[in-house]
Write a protein that holds these residues in place. Sequence first.
Motif, PDB file in Angstrom:
ATOM      1  N   VAL A 181       0.834  -1.203   0.000  1.00 16.16           N
ATOM      2  CA  VAL A 181       0.000   0.000   0.000  1.00 16.16           C
ATOM      3  C   VAL A 181       0.869   1.253   0.000  1.00 16.16           C
ATOM      4  CG1 VAL A 181      -1.718   1.294   1.305  1.00 16.16           C
ATOM      5  CG2 VAL A 181      -1.913  -1.196   1.130  1.00 16.16           C
ATOM      6  N   LYS A 182       1.949   1.251   0.791  1.00 11.46           N
ATOM      7  CA  LYS A 182       2.854   2.411   0.851  1.00 11.46           C
ATOM      8  C   LYS A 182       3.567   2.612  -0.485  1.00 11.46           C
ATOM      9  CE  LYS A 182       6.629   4.357   3.577  1.00 11.46           C
ATOM     10  NZ  LYS A 182       7.577   4.164   4.715  1.00 11.46           N
ATOM     11  N   THR A 183       3.976   1.515  -1.116  1.00 10.09           N
ATOM     12  CA  THR A 183       4.659   1.616  -2.408  1.00 10.09           C
ATOM     13  C   THR A 183       3.746   2.225  -3.456  1.00 10.09           C
ATOM     14  OG1 THR A 183       6.043  -0.300  -1.885  1.00 10.09           O
ATOM     15  CG2 THR A 183       5.823   0.300  -4.200  1.00 10.09           C
ATOM     16  N   LYS A 184       2.488   1.801  -3.479  1.00 11.17           N
ATOM     17  CA  LYS A 184       1.534   2.361  -4.442  1.00 11.17           C
ATOM     18  C   LYS A 184       1.312   3.842  -4.201  1.00 11.17           C
ATOM     19  CE  LYS A 184      -1.076  -1.880  -5.416  1.00 11.17           C
ATOM     20  NZ  LYS A 184      -2.423  -2.527  -5.349  1.00 11.17           N
ATOM     21  N   SER A 185       1.216   4.243  -2.935  1.00 15.42           N
ATOM     22  CA  SER A 185       0.992   5.653  -2.625  1.00 15.42           C
ATOM     23  C   SER A 185       2.183   6.514  -3.054  1.00 15.42           C
ATOM     24  CB  SER A 185       0.740   5.810  -1.126  1.00 15.42           C
ATOM     25  OG  SER A 185       0.557   7.172  -0.789  1.00 15.42           O
ATOM     26  N   ILE A 186       3.398   6.025  -2.796  1.00 16.05           N
ATOM     27  CA  ILE A 186       4.592   6.788  -3.185  1.00 16.05           C
ATOM     28  C   ILE A 186       4.721   6.844  -4.703  1.00 16.05           C
ATOM     29  CG2 ILE A 186       7.111   6.813  -3.098  1.00 16.05           C
ATOM     30  CD1 ILE A 186       6.940   5.629  -0.299  1.00 16.05           C
ATOM     31  N   ALA A 187       4.489   5.706  -5.363  1.00 11.49           N
ATOM     32  CA  ALA A 187       4.595   5.679  -6.824  1.00 11.49           C
ATOM     33  C   ALA A 187       3.557   6.587  -7.471  1.00 11.49           C
ATOM     34  CB  ALA A 187       4.437   4.250  -7.323  1.00 11.49           C
ATOM     35  N   LYS A 188       2.406   6.688  -6.868  1.00  7.69           N
ATOM     36  CA  LYS A 188       1.343   7.540  -7.404  1.00  7.69           C
ATOM     37  C   LYS A 188       1.734   9.004  -7.399  1.00  7.69           C
ATOM     38  CE  LYS A 188      -3.498   8.762  -6.519  1.00  7.69           C
ATOM     39  NZ  LYS A 188      -4.671   8.513  -5.638  1.00  7.69           N
ATOM     40  N   HIS A 189       2.512   9.421  -6.401  1.00  7.56           N
ATOM     41  CA  HIS A 189       2.930  10.823  -6.306  1.00  7.56           C
ATOM     42  C   HIS A 189       4.295  11.064  -6.969  1.00  7.56           C
ATOM     43  CE1 HIS A 189      -0.103  10.469  -3.120  1.00  7.56           C
ATOM     44  NE2 HIS A 189      -0.307  11.757  -3.278  1.00  7.56           N
ATOM     45  N   ARG A 190       5.137  10.029  -6.967  1.00  3.49           N
ATOM     46  CA  ARG A 190       6.462  10.206  -7.554  1.00  3.49           C
ATOM     47  C   ARG A 190       6.408  10.231  -9.073  1.00  3.49           C
ATOM     48  NH1 ARG A 190      11.000   8.345  -9.504  1.00  3.49           N
ATOM     49  NH2 ARG A 190       9.919   6.486 -10.251  1.00  3.49           N
ATOM     50  N   ILE A 191       5.317   9.760  -9.657  1.00  2.00           N
ATOM     51  CA  ILE A 191       5.212   9.723 -11.110  1.00  2.00           C
ATOM     52  C   ILE A 191       5.244  11.105 -11.720  1.00  2.00           C
ATOM     53  CG2 ILE A 191       2.688   9.829 -11.178  1.00  2.00           C
ATOM     54  CD1 ILE A 191       4.997   7.664 -13.391  1.00  2.00           C
ATOM     55  N   HIS A 192       4.981  12.131 -10.914  1.00  2.00           N
ATOM     56  CA  HIS A 192       4.943  13.490 -11.456  1.00  2.00           C
ATOM     57  C   HIS A 192       6.322  13.962 -11.910  1.00  2.00           C
ATOM     58  CE1 HIS A 192       0.797  13.739 -10.372  1.00  2.00           C
ATOM     59  NE2 HIS A 192       1.018  13.692  -9.069  1.00  2.00           N
ATOM     60  N   PHE A 247      13.693  26.040 -17.646  1.00  3.19           N
ATOM     61  CA  PHE A 247      13.026  27.301 -17.306  1.00  3.19           C
ATOM     62  C   PHE A 247      11.789  27.514 -18.168  1.00  3.19           C
ATOM     63  CE2 PHE A 247      12.332  31.773 -18.290  1.00  3.19           C
ATOM     64  CZ  PHE A 247      12.109  32.290 -17.024  1.00  3.19           C
ATOM     65  N   ILE A 248      11.900  27.202 -19.456  1.00  2.00           N
ATOM     66  CA  ILE A 248      10.741  27.373 -20.346  1.00  2.00           C
ATOM     67  C   ILE A 248       9.608  26.442 -19.906  1.00  2.00           C
ATOM     68  CG2 ILE A 248       9.949  27.177 -22.727  1.00  2.00           C
ATOM     69  CD1 ILE A 248      12.750  27.927 -23.636  1.00  2.00           C
ATOM     70  N   CYS A 249       9.950  25.243 -19.433  1.00  2.58           N
ATOM     71  CA  CYS A 249       8.911  24.330 -18.933  1.00  2.58           C
ATOM     72  C   CYS A 249       8.195  24.934 -17.720  1.00  2.58           C
ATOM     73  CB  CYS A 249       9.527  22.988 -18.567  1.00  2.58           C
ATOM     74  SG  CYS A 249      10.094  22.010 -19.975  1.00  2.58           S
ATOM     75  N   ASN A 250       8.902  25.682 -16.899  1.00  2.83           N
ATOM     76  CA  ASN A 250       8.278  26.299 -15.729  1.00  2.83           C
ATOM     77  C   ASN A 250       7.272  27.378 -16.110  1.00  2.83           C
ATOM     78  OD1 ASN A 250       9.694  24.651 -14.027  1.00  2.83           O
ATOM     79  ND2 ASN A 250      11.191  26.191 -13.418  1.00  2.83           N
ATOM     80  N   LEU A 251       7.364  27.885 -17.333  1.00  2.60           N
ATOM     81  CA  LEU A 251       6.408  28.894 -17.778  1.00  2.60           C
ATOM     82  C   LEU A 251       5.079  28.282 -18.182  1.00  2.60           C
ATOM     83  CD1 LEU A 251       8.757  31.137 -19.973  1.00  2.60           C
ATOM     84  CD2 LEU A 251       8.139  31.456 -17.576  1.00  2.60           C
ATOM     85  N   ASP A 252       5.039  26.968 -18.323  1.00  4.30           N
ATOM     86  CA  ASP A 252       3.804  26.285 -18.712  1.00  4.30           C
ATOM     87  C   ASP A 252       2.860  26.186 -17.514  1.00  4.30           C
ATOM     88  OD1 ASP A 252       1.965  24.957 -20.198  1.00  4.30           O
ATOM     89  OD2 ASP A 252       3.332  23.390 -20.906  1.00  4.30           O
ATOM     90  N   LYS A 253       1.676  25.679 -17.743  1.00 11.99           N
ATOM     91  CA  LYS A 253       0.692  25.521 -16.673  1.00 11.99           C
ATOM     92  C   LYS A 253       1.196  24.508 -15.643  1.00 11.99           C
ATOM     93  CE  LYS A 253      -3.287  26.507 -19.653  1.00 11.99           C
ATOM     94  NZ  LYS A 253      -4.581  25.992 -20.189  1.00 11.99           N
ATOM     95  N   PRO A 254       0.758  24.620 -14.379  1.00 15.67           N
ATOM     96  CA  PRO A 254       1.183  23.649 -13.364  1.00 15.67           C
ATOM     97  C   PRO A 254       0.861  22.225 -13.781  1.00 15.67           C
ATOM     98  CG  PRO A 254       0.088  25.509 -12.329  1.00 15.67           C
ATOM     99  CD  PRO A 254      -0.083  25.683 -13.815  1.00 15.67           C
ATOM    100  N   LEU A 255       1.817  21.341 -13.552  1.00 14.80           N
ATOM    101  CA  LEU A 255       1.648  19.960 -13.978  1.00 14.80           C
ATOM    102  C   LEU A 255       0.662  19.208 -13.088  1.00 14.80           C
ATOM    103  CD1 LEU A 255       2.867  18.112 -16.175  1.00 14.80           C
ATOM    104  CD2 LEU A 255       4.501  17.323 -14.466  1.00 14.80           C
ATOM    105  N   VAL A 256       0.660  19.539 -11.801  1.00 14.38           N
ATOM    106  CA  VAL A 256      -0.222  18.877 -10.836  1.00 14.38           C
ATOM    107  C   VAL A 256      -1.142  19.941 -10.248  1.00 14.38           C
ATOM    108  CG1 VAL A 256      -0.348  17.380  -8.814  1.00 14.38           C
ATOM    109  CG2 VAL A 256       1.674  17.313 -10.296  1.00 14.38           C
ATOM    110  N   THR A 257      -2.419  19.739 -10.383  1.00 12.74           N
ATOM    111  CA  THR A 257      -3.394  20.709  -9.871  1.00 12.74           C
ATOM    112  C   THR A 257      -4.291  20.135  -8.793  1.00 12.74           C
ATOM    113  OG1 THR A 257      -4.904  20.100 -11.673  1.00 12.74           O
ATOM    114  CG2 THR A 257      -3.430  21.983 -12.041  1.00 12.74           C
ATOM    115  N   LYS A 258      -4.387  18.816  -8.680  1.00 10.89           N
ATOM    116  CA  LYS A 258      -5.286  18.206  -7.703  1.00 10.89           C
ATOM    117  C   LYS A 258      -4.504  17.366  -6.711  1.00 10.89           C
ATOM    118  CE  LYS A 258      -9.176  17.924 -10.921  1.00 10.89           C
ATOM    119  NZ  LYS A 258     -10.182  17.043 -11.538  1.00 10.89           N
TER     120      LYS A 258
END
Length: 344
Positions: A287-298, A333-344
């Motif tokens: 369960v912990k591995t799935k939770s970490i992988a779910k957030h680390r995928i970003h 830096f140019i990537c940082n000008l794009d919309k936020p990758l994670v919003t939820k």
Amino acid sequence: ILPTPTPTIDHAYSVRISDSYESKDQACQTILTGDDIDRLISLEKKQRCSFEGGSEVLDEAEPKVKYWSGKQSTEDVNYQSVDRCKSGPPRKLSKFNEYILTLMKLRLAILSFVLGDLFGVSESRVSQIFTTWINLMHMVLTPCIKWPSRRNIKKYMPRSFQTSFPKTTGIIDCTEMFIQKPKSPTAQSRTYSTYKSHNTFKCLVCITPSGAFSFISDLWGGNTSDRYITEHSGFLDSIRPGDEIMADRGFTIRDLLTDRRATLVIPPFTKKCKWGKGKRLSAADVVKTKSIAKHRIHVERSIRRLKLFRMLSQVMDIKFKPLANQMVKVSGFICNLDKPLVTK
């Protein structure tokens, strides 16, 4: 026998003061008479007139010799102190067009001779423009990739992190870029990646929970370990007490973060089974591995956004090695000008 004629004097400055002039030596000093001094002054004037006359003749014969006159040459070169344009051929492209050319080269990896045809300049001029602008953009934009304050991280933290990992300040991972095989055997061994089975450049990136790049290291050879890059890239200098860094299982850097009173969050390792052979994860560890992988995928999604710049995703020509660091950080830096990758 005829007497030997006295040799004629070709130059005025070769005239020697006759020994018949009166001079007196006292101690270590030589006392000259007034006539001697007048004669030396007149001789110096003759030498100066002859040199200036010769320079005038040369100036008329060849204008380039005016460079040696000194004063005028420095005034001509110092074009920045007056309202004059830079010497040399006029600029064929505007600054905006040169900027667009650089972005097209970085984003689409268009060949230089094609860009030369599109913009009406030579292939060598395209290379000069790209080199100049990518260095300028690196110098100006790289300081803008900053490690944010903890207050700003919490302000823009997605809801998924707030419920599961509220103390997370960064997610790290290493990414590799394919390069041409170097000629040097030493360079081949240092850049060969056993993971990719190819010669690569490797760098460490860190993103905030919202997906923006907060740290991009310099490039290393593909044979360098993740721990070595983390320890020597300057990443640890940004760590503050109480930070929580999320990483993959391969980042064995817990001791490095503990020294800075920070926490490492990685998926748990398998453990030996009590009821049989082999190693397995317990139900809680799964369960912990799935939770970490779910957030680390970003962080993988952020790297994918970075690799949309084709100069980084295709096999990099070895001639771009001096510009590789600049291209990676400008792209980040140019990537940082794009919309936020994670919003939820």
